[in-house]
Design a protein around this motif. Sequence first.
Motif, PDB file in Angstrom:
ATOM      1  N   SER A  10      -3.655  -1.519   1.145  1.00 30.60           N
ATOM      2  CA  SER A  10      -2.980  -2.659   1.761  1.00 30.60           C
ATOM      3  C   SER A  10      -1.545  -2.764   1.228  1.00 30.60           C
ATOM      4  CB  SER A  10      -3.743  -3.950   1.485  1.00 30.60           C
ATOM      5  OG  SER A  10      -3.882  -4.147   0.100  1.00 30.60           O
ATOM      6  N   ALA A  11      -0.664  -3.265   2.065  1.00 30.54           N
ATOM      7  CA  ALA A  11       0.754  -3.355   1.722  1.00 30.54           C
ATOM      8  C   ALA A  11       1.015  -4.620   0.909  1.00 30.54           C
ATOM      9  CB  ALA A  11       1.594  -3.382   2.991  1.00 30.54           C
ATOM     10  N   TYR A  12       2.075  -4.571   0.118  1.00 28.87           N
ATOM     11  CA  TYR A  12       2.563  -5.783  -0.533  1.00 28.87           C
ATOM     12  C   TYR A  12       3.015  -6.723   0.576  1.00 28.87           C
ATOM     13  CZ  TYR A  12       2.758  -3.025  -4.856  1.00 28.87           C
ATOM     14  OH  TYR A  12       2.446  -2.249  -5.925  1.00 28.87           O
ATOM     15  N   PRO A  13       2.838  -8.016   0.417  1.00 30.26           N
ATOM     16  CA  PRO A  13       3.213  -8.952   1.494  1.00 30.26           C
ATOM     17  C   PRO A  13       4.653  -8.782   1.965  1.00 30.26           C
ATOM     18  CG  PRO A  13       1.974 -10.112  -0.190  1.00 30.26           C
ATOM     19  CD  PRO A  13       2.221  -8.722  -0.716  1.00 30.26           C
ATOM     20  N   GLU A  14       5.584  -8.547   1.042  1.00 27.13           N
ATOM     21  CA  GLU A  14       6.989  -8.395   1.440  1.00 27.13           C
ATOM     22  C   GLU A  14       7.270  -7.066   2.147  1.00 27.13           C
ATOM     23  OE1 GLU A  14       6.757  -7.070  -2.915  1.00 27.13           O
ATOM     24  OE2 GLU A  14       5.924  -8.709  -1.745  1.00 27.13           O
ATOM     25  N   ASP A  15       6.337  -6.111   2.074  1.00 29.85           N
ATOM     26  CA  ASP A  15       6.518  -4.798   2.706  1.00 29.85           C
ATOM     27  C   ASP A  15       5.940  -4.734   4.113  1.00 29.85           C
ATOM     28  OD1 ASP A  15       7.688  -3.984   0.372  1.00 29.85           O
ATOM     29  OD2 ASP A  15       6.046  -2.671  -0.247  1.00 29.85           O
ATOM     30  N   GLN A  16       5.085  -5.665   4.481  1.00 29.84           N
ATOM     31  CA  GLN A  16       4.413  -5.602   5.775  1.00 29.84           C
ATOM     32  C   GLN A  16       5.426  -5.623   6.909  1.00 29.84           C
ATOM     33  OE1 GLN A  16       1.542  -8.773   5.687  1.00 29.84           O
ATOM     34  NE2 GLN A  16       0.029  -7.487   4.674  1.00 29.84           N
ATOM     35  N   GLY A  17       5.329  -4.635   7.776  1.00 30.66           N
ATOM     36  CA  GLY A  17       6.203  -4.538   8.935  1.00 30.66           C
ATOM     37  C   GLY A  17       7.614  -4.095   8.616  1.00 30.66           C
ATOM     38  N   ALA A  18       7.871  -3.690   7.373  1.00 29.29           N
ATOM     39  CA  ALA A  18       9.221  -3.309   6.970  1.00 29.29           C
ATOM     40  C   ALA A  18       9.448  -1.803   7.013  1.00 29.29           C
ATOM     41  CB  ALA A  18       9.522  -3.843   5.568  1.00 29.29           C
ATOM     42  N   GLY A  19       8.434  -1.019   7.385  1.00 32.65           N
ATOM     43  CA  GLY A  19       8.595   0.434   7.469  1.00 32.65           C
ATOM     44  C   GLY A  19       8.729   1.104   6.118  1.00 32.65           C
ATOM     45  N   LYS A  20       8.035   0.577   5.104  1.00 31.68           N
ATOM     46  CA  LYS A  20       8.083   1.147   3.758  1.00 31.68           C
ATOM     47  C   LYS A  20       6.774   1.852   3.440  1.00 31.68           C
ATOM     48  CE  LYS A  20      10.990  -2.516   1.864  1.00 31.68           C
ATOM     49  NZ  LYS A  20      11.041  -3.603   0.861  1.00 31.68           N
ATOM     50  N   ALA A  21       6.886   2.990   2.747  1.00 33.19           N
ATOM     51  CA  ALA A  21       5.718   3.704   2.232  1.00 33.19           C
ATOM     52  C   ALA A  21       5.912   3.830   0.728  1.00 33.19           C
ATOM     53  CB  ALA A  21       5.588   5.080   2.864  1.00 33.19           C
ATOM     54  N   ARG A  22       5.098   3.132  -0.044  1.00 30.01           N
ATOM     55  CA  ARG A  22       5.221   3.194  -1.503  1.00 30.01           C
ATOM     56  C   ARG A  22       4.341   4.321  -2.021  1.00 30.01           C
ATOM     57  NH1 ARG A  22       8.024  -0.961  -3.983  1.00 30.01           N
ATOM     58  NH2 ARG A  22       8.428  -2.723  -2.604  1.00 30.01           N
ATOM     59  N   LEU A  23       4.963   5.227  -2.790  1.00 32.91           N
ATOM     60  CA  LEU A  23       4.260   6.380  -3.355  1.00 32.91           C
ATOM     61  C   LEU A  23       4.416   6.369  -4.866  1.00 32.91           C
ATOM     62  CD1 LEU A  23       5.468   9.155  -0.900  1.00 32.91           C
ATOM     63  CD2 LEU A  23       3.290   7.964  -0.859  1.00 32.91           C
ATOM     64  N   ASP A  24       3.387   6.867  -5.561  1.00 39.33           N
ATOM     65  CA  ASP A  24       3.481   6.959  -7.006  1.00 39.33           C
ATOM     66  C   ASP A  24       4.454   8.083  -7.378  1.00 39.33           C
ATOM     67  OD1 ASP A  24       1.696   9.471  -8.065  1.00 39.33           O
ATOM     68  OD2 ASP A  24       0.933   8.631  -6.184  1.00 39.33           O
ATOM     69  N   PRO A  25       5.066   8.015  -8.562  1.00 42.92           N
ATOM     70  CA  PRO A  25       6.071   9.015  -8.952  1.00 42.92           C
ATOM     71  C   PRO A  25       5.565  10.453  -8.941  1.00 42.92           C
ATOM     72  CG  PRO A  25       6.198   7.111 -10.401  1.00 42.92           C
ATOM     73  CD  PRO A  25       4.990   6.919  -9.518  1.00 42.92           C
ATOM     74  N   ASP A  26       4.296  10.680  -9.324  1.00 40.46           N
ATOM     75  CA  ASP A  26       3.765  12.052  -9.334  1.00 40.46           C
ATOM     76  C   ASP A  26       3.729  12.641  -7.923  1.00 40.46           C
ATOM     77  OD1 ASP A  26       3.408  12.062 -12.079  1.00 40.46           O
ATOM     78  OD2 ASP A  26       1.332  11.363 -11.951  1.00 40.46           O
ATOM     79  N   THR A  27       3.295  11.854  -6.960  1.00 40.83           N
ATOM     80  CA  THR A  27       3.253  12.321  -5.571  1.00 40.83           C
ATOM     81  C   THR A  27       4.657  12.579  -5.059  1.00 40.83           C
ATOM     82  OG1 THR A  27       1.212  11.095  -5.178  1.00 40.83           O
ATOM     83  CG2 THR A  27       2.468  11.757  -3.240  1.00 40.83           C
ATOM     84  N   MET A  28       5.600  11.705  -5.417  1.00 36.72           N
ATOM     85  CA  MET A  28       6.980  11.909  -4.990  1.00 36.72           C
ATOM     86  C   MET A  28       7.536  13.216  -5.550  1.00 36.72           C
ATOM     87  SD  MET A  28       8.459   8.020  -5.147  1.00 36.72           S
ATOM     88  CE  MET A  28      10.108   8.471  -4.647  1.00 36.72           C
ATOM     89  N   LEU A  29       7.204  13.531  -6.809  1.00 36.92           N
ATOM     90  CA  LEU A  29       7.652  14.796  -7.402  1.00 36.92           C
ATOM     91  C   LEU A  29       7.032  15.992  -6.690  1.00 36.92           C
ATOM     92  CD1 LEU A  29       7.635  14.047 -11.241  1.00 36.92           C
ATOM     93  CD2 LEU A  29       9.611  14.607  -9.814  1.00 36.92           C
ATOM     94  N   GLN A  30       5.719  15.939  -6.415  1.00 37.55           N
ATOM     95  CA  GLN A  30       5.033  17.036  -5.727  1.00 37.55           C
ATOM     96  C   GLN A  30       5.658  17.317  -4.375  1.00 37.55           C
ATOM     97  OE1 GLN A  30       0.909  15.943  -5.448  1.00 37.55           O
ATOM     98  NE2 GLN A  30       0.392  16.923  -7.390  1.00 37.55           N
ATOM     99  N   LEU A  31       6.034  16.251  -3.663  1.00 38.99           N
ATOM    100  CA  LEU A  31       6.594  16.401  -2.321  1.00 38.99           C
ATOM    101  C   LEU A  31       8.125  16.517  -2.322  1.00 38.99           C
ATOM    102  CD1 LEU A  31       4.387  13.809  -0.422  1.00 38.99           C
ATOM    103  CD2 LEU A  31       4.240  16.302  -0.318  1.00 38.99           C
TER     104      LEU A  31
END
Length: 55
Positions: A10-31
């Motif tokens: 589930s999204a943080y309330p302030e992120d809903q409908g804002a087109g944000k994808a929150r990723l953990d730092p390890d996943t961001m490094l892998q990608l």
Amino acid sequence: MPEIYLKVDSAYPEDQGAGKARLDPDTMLQLRLSPGDLVLIEGKRPTVAKVWRAW
């Protein structure tokens, strides 16, 4: 670019409908993603979102 399957939570309330994808730092490094990069999320319908760091 590697393909990774992630579970959507589930999204943080302030992120809903804002087109944000929150990723953990390890996943961001892998990608090799940086905050602000755009990603394609495939599911029932494809969605483009801007990458943000997960808290």
